[in-house]
Design a protein around this motif. Structure first.
Motif, mmCIF file in Angstrom:
data_model
loop_
_atom_site.group_PDB
_atom_site.id
_atom_site.type_symbol
_atom_site.label_atom_id
_atom_site.label_comp_id
_atom_site.label_asym_id
_atom_site.label_seq_id
_atom_site.Cartn_x
_atom_site.Cartn_y
_atom_site.Cartn_z
ATOM 1 N N GLU A 57 14.674 53.197 70.824
ATOM 2 C CA GLU A 57 16.088 52.988 71.140
ATOM 3 C C GLU A 57 16.268 51.686 71.920
ATOM 4 O O GLU A 57 15.472 51.364 72.814
ATOM 5 C CB GLU A 57 16.598 54.168 71.968
ATOM 6 N N GLY A 58 17.313 50.951 71.550
ATOM 7 C CA GLY A 58 17.602 49.704 72.246
ATOM 8 C C GLY A 58 17.027 48.473 71.557
ATOM 9 O O GLY A 58 17.492 47.352 71.785
ATOM 10 N N LYS A 59 16.016 48.676 70.710
ATOM 11 C CA LYS A 59 15.418 47.555 69.985
ATOM 12 C C LYS A 59 16.256 47.214 68.756
ATOM 13 O O LYS A 59 17.139 47.964 68.350
ATOM 14 C CB LYS A 59 13.991 47.900 69.543
ATOM 15 N N THR A 60 15.933 46.065 68.152
ATOM 16 C CA THR A 60 16.600 45.663 66.915
ATOM 17 C C THR A 60 15.794 46.146 65.720
ATOM 18 O O THR A 60 14.595 45.873 65.626
ATOM 19 C CB THR A 60 16.765 44.138 66.843
ATOM 20 N N ARG A 96 27.412 45.987 65.512
ATOM 21 C CA ARG A 96 25.978 45.802 65.795
ATOM 22 C C ARG A 96 25.162 45.492 64.526
ATOM 23 O O ARG A 96 23.937 45.381 64.586
ATOM 24 C CB ARG A 96 25.425 47.069 66.452
ATOM 25 N N THR A 142 21.273 45.840 65.862
ATOM 26 C CA THR A 142 20.910 45.511 67.244
ATOM 27 C C THR A 142 21.218 46.689 68.156
ATOM 28 O O THR A 142 22.050 47.538 67.830
ATOM 29 C CB THR A 142 21.663 44.268 67.735
ATOM 30 N N ALA A 143 20.511 46.730 69.287
ATOM 31 C CA ALA A 143 20.694 47.809 70.286
ATOM 32 C C ALA A 143 20.717 49.162 69.583
ATOM 33 O O ALA A 143 21.664 49.942 69.725
ATOM 34 C CB ALA A 143 21.975 47.579 71.069
ATOM 35 N N SER A 144 19.682 49.428 68.816
ATOM 36 C CA SER A 144 19.662 50.634 67.981
ATOM 37 C C SER A 144 19.749 51.911 68.808
ATOM 38 O O SER A 144 19.303 51.963 69.966
ATOM 39 C CB SER A 144 18.411 50.648 67.117
ATOM 40 N N GLN A 145 20.324 52.931 68.204
ATOM 41 C CA GLN A 145 20.525 54.222 68.849
ATOM 42 C C GLN A 145 19.959 55.313 67.947
ATOM 43 O O GLN A 145 19.897 55.138 66.731
ATOM 44 C CB GLN A 145 22.026 54.460 69.054
#
Lengths: 114, 111
Positions: free
Chosen positions: B15-18, B61, B78-81
């Motif tokens: 989580e949070g990575k691209t 995103r 971006t900023a994956s969830q």
């Protein structure tokens, strides 16, 4: 607004029976597509309707498959004498004339042939 | 004949990575390339479309690039969830309105 709807959501049928799958596209969308998706496979194109033009049937796998679109809206995909290899999820999609390359899919009909 | 290829192996990220997904094609460049998201038991959902003469397209995103030299499109989140976990399909449209779809790549975002 309402999206693409398909019915039934699930259909179990015996080999050799005929089935009809229904698709209600988004109101005003001129293009309508049918696809088939088997487990782990990509979307297989079946048939394409655009307005009042003759449909492109180039993806239909056999003459047991047919589809019609009445009044430029609702479409029915018919599979005659179903076989086990027809088991798949059948997806319908529609596109507006102003954004022809964007497709809006229904939830699909899962067909199981026993 | 034209082929479209996506990595069949699932992409696992934190989580949070691209997240970056790849779509490769052979032969001629498609006029239009689309990306869709598909959740289990649901139909694909249209995300983005990029044209042959566009290098990049963004939506919130999401970012899509199109490199006709490499014959490749990249799809970035971006900023994956964790809610981004799904299968992502690319599709191209050439001379007709009938697109060809890739088999999709599964993305799993770990919390």
């Amino acid at each position: 607004g309402a999206g693409v709807s398909q019915s039934p959501s699930n259909k179990v049928t015996e080999k050799g029976k005929d089935v009809e799958l229904r698709c209600d596209p988004i109101s005003g969308h001129t293009a309508l597509y049918w696809y088939r998706q088997s487990l782990g496979q990509g979307l297989e194109f079946l048939i394409y309707f655009q307005g009042n033009s003759a449909p492109d049937k180039s993806g239909l796998p056999s003459d047991r498959f047919s589809a019609e679109r009445t009044g430029g809206s609702v479409s029915t995909l018919t599979i005659q004498r179903t076989q086990q290899e027809d088991s798949a999820v059948y997806l319908c999609a529609s596109s507006p004339r102003t954004a022809t390359y964007e497709q809006y899919f229904g939830p699909g009909t899962r067909l199981t042939v026993t | 004949s034209q082929k479209i290829e996506q990595n069949s192996e699932a992409l696992n990220i934190q989580e949070g990575k691209t997240a970056t997904l790849t779509c490769n094609y052979t032969n001629y460049s498609p006029a239009y390339l689309q990306w869709y998201r598909q959740d289990p038991g649901r139909g694909p959902v249209f995300l983005l479309l990029i044209r042959e003469n566009e290098k990049e397209k963004r939506k919130e995103r999401l970012k899509v690039t199109f490199d006709t030299t490499l014959k490749q499109s990249l799809f970035h989140i971006t900023a994956s969830q964790p809610a981004d976990s799904a299968t992502y399909l690319c599709a191209f449209s050439g001379g007709s309105y009938i697109p060809t779809f890739g088999r999709g790549t599964s993305l799993i975002v770990h919390p």
